[in-house]
Design a protein around this motif. Structure first.
Motif, PDB file in Angstrom:
ATOM      1  N   CYS A  41       7.210   5.209   5.262  1.00 43.05           N
ATOM      2  CA  CYS A  41       5.885   5.537   4.711  1.00 43.05           C
ATOM      3  C   CYS A  41       5.788   5.234   3.215  1.00 43.05           C
ATOM      4  O   CYS A  41       6.542   5.772   2.421  1.00 43.05           O
ATOM      5  N   PRO A  42       4.858   4.366   2.826  1.00 44.64           N
ATOM      6  CA  PRO A  42       4.732   4.025   1.405  1.00 44.64           C
ATOM      7  C   PRO A  42       4.096   5.143   0.580  1.00 44.64           C
ATOM      8  O   PRO A  42       4.132   5.102  -0.643  1.00 44.64           O
ATOM      9  N   GLU A  43       3.499   6.107   1.252  1.00 39.72           N
ATOM     10  CA  GLU A  43       2.775   7.165   0.531  1.00 39.72           C
ATOM     11  C   GLU A  43       3.534   8.493   0.516  1.00 39.72           C
ATOM     12  O   GLU A  43       2.991   9.500   0.072  1.00 39.72           O
TER      13      GLU A  43
ATOM     14  N   PRO B 209      -0.927  11.449  11.308  1.00 35.07           N
ATOM     15  CA  PRO B 209       0.124  10.905  12.179  1.00 35.07           C
ATOM     16  C   PRO B 209       0.444  11.940  13.255  1.00 35.07           C
ATOM     17  O   PRO B 209       0.695  13.098  12.945  1.00 35.07           O
TER      18      PRO B 209
ATOM     19  N   VAL C 232       4.080  10.573   2.835  1.00 34.64           N
ATOM     20  CA  VAL C 232       3.299  11.590   3.547  1.00 34.64           C
ATOM     21  C   VAL C 232       4.205  12.684   4.110  1.00 34.64           C
ATOM     22  O   VAL C 232       3.892  13.863   4.055  1.00 34.64           O
TER      23      VAL C 232
ATOM     24  N   CYS D 201      -2.163  10.385   3.614  1.00 34.98           N
ATOM     25  CA  CYS D 201      -2.032   9.304   4.606  1.00 34.98           C
ATOM     26  C   CYS D 201      -3.205   8.329   4.521  1.00 34.98           C
ATOM     27  O   CYS D 201      -4.365   8.731   4.554  1.00 34.98           O
ATOM     28  N   ILE D 202      -2.871   7.031   4.433  1.00 33.73           N
ATOM     29  CA  ILE D 202      -3.904   5.996   4.323  1.00 33.73           C
ATOM     30  C   ILE D 202      -4.034   5.187   5.623  1.00 33.73           C
ATOM     31  O   ILE D 202      -4.676   4.146   5.646  1.00 33.73           O
ATOM     32  N   ALA D 203      -3.392   5.677   6.662  1.00 34.70           N
ATOM     33  CA  ALA D 203      -3.461   5.016   7.981  1.00 34.70           C
ATOM     34  C   ALA D 203      -3.004   3.567   7.942  1.00 34.70           C
ATOM     35  O   ALA D 203      -3.553   2.715   8.639  1.00 34.70           O
ATOM     36  N   CYS D 204      -1.987   3.302   7.157  1.00 32.98           N
ATOM     37  CA  CYS D 204      -1.506   1.921   7.068  1.00 32.98           C
ATOM     38  C   CYS D 204      -0.736   1.512   8.321  1.00 32.98           C
ATOM     39  O   CYS D 204      -0.547   0.332   8.583  1.00 32.98           O
ATOM     40  N   GLY D 205      -0.231   2.505   9.052  1.00 32.35           N
ATOM     41  CA  GLY D 205       0.467   2.197  10.300  1.00 32.35           C
ATOM     42  C   GLY D 205       1.931   1.826  10.136  1.00 32.35           C
ATOM     43  O   GLY D 205       2.601   1.496  11.121  1.00 32.35           O
ATOM     44  N   ALA D 206       2.447   1.871   8.918  1.00 33.34           N
ATOM     45  CA  ALA D 206       3.858   1.490   8.709  1.00 33.34           C
ATOM     46  C   ALA D 206       4.795   2.405   9.501  1.00 33.34           C
ATOM     47  O   ALA D 206       5.808   1.957  10.036  1.00 33.34           O
ATOM     48  N   CYS D 207       4.453   3.675   9.587  1.00 33.85           N
ATOM     49  CA  CYS D 207       5.302   4.626  10.319  1.00 33.85           C
ATOM     50  C   CYS D 207       5.305   4.297  11.810  1.00 33.85           C
ATOM     51  O   CYS D 207       6.343   4.343  12.468  1.00 33.85           O
TER      52      CYS D 207
ATOM     53  N   VAL E 280      -1.662   7.192  14.655  1.00 35.58           N
ATOM     54  CA  VAL E 280      -2.418   7.839  13.587  1.00 35.58           C
ATOM     55  C   VAL E 280      -3.850   8.078  14.053  1.00 35.58           C
ATOM     56  O   VAL E 280      -4.551   7.140  14.451  1.00 35.58           O
TER      57      VAL E 280
HETATM   58  S1  SF4 Z   1       3.164   5.127   6.972  1.00 37.17           S
HETATM   59 FE1  SF4 Z   1       2.508   6.938   5.864  1.00 37.17          FE
HETATM   60  S2  SF4 Z   1       0.527   6.390   4.998  1.00 37.17           S
HETATM   61 FE2  SF4 Z   1       1.004   4.874   6.551  1.00 37.17          FE
HETATM   62  S3  SF4 Z   1       0.062   5.689   8.413  1.00 37.17           S
HETATM   63 FE3  SF4 Z   1       2.124   6.442   8.423  1.00 37.17          FE
HETATM   64  S4  SF4 Z   1       2.043   8.433   7.448  1.00 37.17           S
HETATM   65 FE4  SF4 Z   1       0.131   7.370   6.966  1.00 37.17          FE
END
Ligand code: SF4
Ligand code: SF4
Ligand code: SF4
Lengths: 325, 158
Positions: A225-227, A131, A229, A58-64, A114
């Motif tokens: 989520c782009p990663e 998250p 996770v 998780c990169i804490a991008c906040g997309a989720c 997150v």
């Molecule tokens: S979208 Fe994925 S990478 Fe981004 S904050 Fe949420 S769990 Fe982390």
């Protein structure tokens, strides 16, 4: 617990966003991508589904967080104002409707956020992003102990609160080991009953996108989520994969045993005690402590209920015997 | 429930009656305590009553006194059948209260089962069960008060 079947096809153990998107191509001869989760996640399927969160990714991008808010916006409260006057004054109205943008904690409008922190472990500093949302406990106290029956656990393990039945008394929050549900006043059934004297709105939390799952779609946060996770699958598979992943990274698992077991399994490269110490905790910001099974004491005591009639009957028979002899 | 298990004594003098009263009072208190009332209405602020706002504690208290009520009910039924069937019978009030207690215990046991891991109910079923249980509890309170005011015993001599 029985799990769903893939109708004789090779069973993907878990479904992440990427494998879900590629599913139709990758799983040649297997089920079409959209039907995979449909088979796995239908509300009347067999067995719990769990999510696996590899927090090392998780990169804490906040997309989720964003996806959750957008997707579930139609479920968010639209309170009537002014709120009913509360009696006694100790009962306070809770209003998040003017603070809908708050995204650094759980609120009735923000069911996922997150937690970010730094943790030192074995001489290395790790950035950790977690998250956080409802854990979807395997035996959820919020559901089982709701005095109005306003919450239910679906067969696929989702714990869900009904916004049309909930009175907003917040017992679910009080009994939740992580204090997850959040109240919004000025909505719900209490307005039609005794709004000043009983109830205080509706409790809101992650419903693991039950409606999307029922239609064979992934929960919005997993899809966004782009990663990659998160992944979702039958609980047994998710637990096994969590342990494999933990072993691979020399990491740790949280959520498998907590509160007697949950359907949210975190895997982290650093111990959860250290993360728990480092993260900001408090209102709307859940901890990561070990949690005992909150339903266990009551359920153990249920044995006494089985013994009680035997004791009663024995006493009656004893008395009868004494009288006849 | 036939609390005047010793015929010669009035209801209020037997150990059975005291135990029955204790179980009913504690079950009613801990049962209503399953709703978020005692904190909001300051009951938990009364010295020594803080436990009443702890839902897990009131849940355990409810189970303990349910065990007592189940024991008493089993005793009453078997005692009646074995020992006194020919000498006493239920009054109308006693009959009504017996049916209510049976309903309370049955719905309560379903709720106990619901609390086990692996048991789930659709929302409508859980809500119906809970309101049935509360309904029986209210009915027992009303029937008990009617019996108390009208001085109606559970049993009559035959
Ligand atoms: S979208 Fe994925 S990478 Fe981004 S904050 Fe949420 S769990 Fe982390
Ligand atoms: S984490 Fe809390 S709100 Fe979520 S299922 Fe468990 S008890 Fe309920
Ligand atoms: S599963 Fe759905 S409701 Fe729950 S946090 Fe993710 S997007 Fe939000």
């Amino acid at each position: 617990m029985p799990i769903y079947e893939y109708k004789g096809e090779t069973m993907p153990h878990q479904i992440s966003r990427r494998s879900f998107l590629k599913g139709g191509l990758a799983a040649a001869g297997a089920l079409a991508a959209s039907s995979v989760p449909a088979a796995a996640v239908s509300a009347d399927g067999h067995g719990h589904l769990a999510t696996l969160l590899d927090i090392s990714k998780c990169i804490a991008c906040g997309a989720c967080v964003e996806a959750c808010r957008e997707t579930n916006q139609h479920k968010h409260p639209e309170p009537q104002k002014p709120f009913p006057k509360m009696i006694p004054a100790r009962a306070k109205n809770v209003d998040w409707s003017d603070k809908r943008d708050v995204d650094d904690r759980l609120t009735p409008y923000n069911w996922l956020y997150v937690q970010s922190t730094y943790v030192e472990h074995e001489g290395e500093e790790h950035e950790v992003n977690i998250p956080r949302r409802c854990m979807h406990c395997t035996n959820p106290p919020c559901v089982k102990l709701c005095p109005f029956g306003a919450a239910e656990q679906l067969n696929n393990g989702i714990a869900r609160i009904s916004d049309s039945l909930c009175m907003g008394g917040a017992k679910c929050k009080t009994v939740c080991p992580w204090k997850i549900p959040e109240r919004q006043s000025g909505v719900g059934l209490y307005l039609d009953l005794l709004p000043t004297l009983a109830g205080n709105g509706v409790m809101y939390k992650c419903d693991r996108c039950y409606d999307r799952l029922a239609q064979g779609e992934l929960p919005a946060c997993i899809e966004a989520c782009p990663e990659d996770v998160q992944s979702i699958g039958p609980r047994e598979d998710i637990i096994r994969e969590a342990h494999e992943l933990a072993e691979e990274m020399g990491g740790y698992v949280y959520g498998e045993k907590e509160n007697g077991g949950t359907n949210t399994i975190y895997v982290s490269p650093v111990p959860f005690e250290k993360i728990n110490q480092a993260i900001e905790k408090g209102k709307g910001k859940p901890h990561l402590k070990p949690v005992k099974d909150h339903m266990a004491d009551g359920n153990n005591l249920a044995a006494a209920l089985a013994i009680a009639p035997i004791a009663g009957i024995a006493a009656a028979v004893g008395k009868f015997y004494k009288m006849t002899t | 429930m036939k609390e005047n298990s010793i015929q010669a004594k009035p209801d209020s003098k037997t150990a059975f009656w005291y135990l029955y009263l204790a179980s009913v009072v504690m079950l009613a208190f801990s049962g209503f305590g399953q709703m978020p009332l005692y904190k909001r209405y300051y009951i938990a602020d009364i010295p020594g009553m803080a436990w009443s706002a702890d839902f897990y504690t009131t849940h355990l208290v409810h189970y303990i006194f349910s065990a007592l009520l189940i024991g008493l009910a089993s005793y009453a039924v078997f005692h009646h059948v074995l020992t006194r069937k020919k000498s006493v019978a239920l009054t109308t009030s006693g009959y009504v209260r017996s049916v209510i207690v049976a309903g309370l215990l049955f719905s309560g046991l379903l709720l106990v089962t619901y609390n086990f891991s692996g048991v789930s109910l659709p929302m409508w079923a859980a809500a119906t069960l809970l309101f049935t249980h509360v309904g029986f509890a209210m009915a027992l309170i009303v029937a008990g008060l009617v019996a108390l005011i009208g001085r109606k015993p559970w049993l009559k001599a035959i």
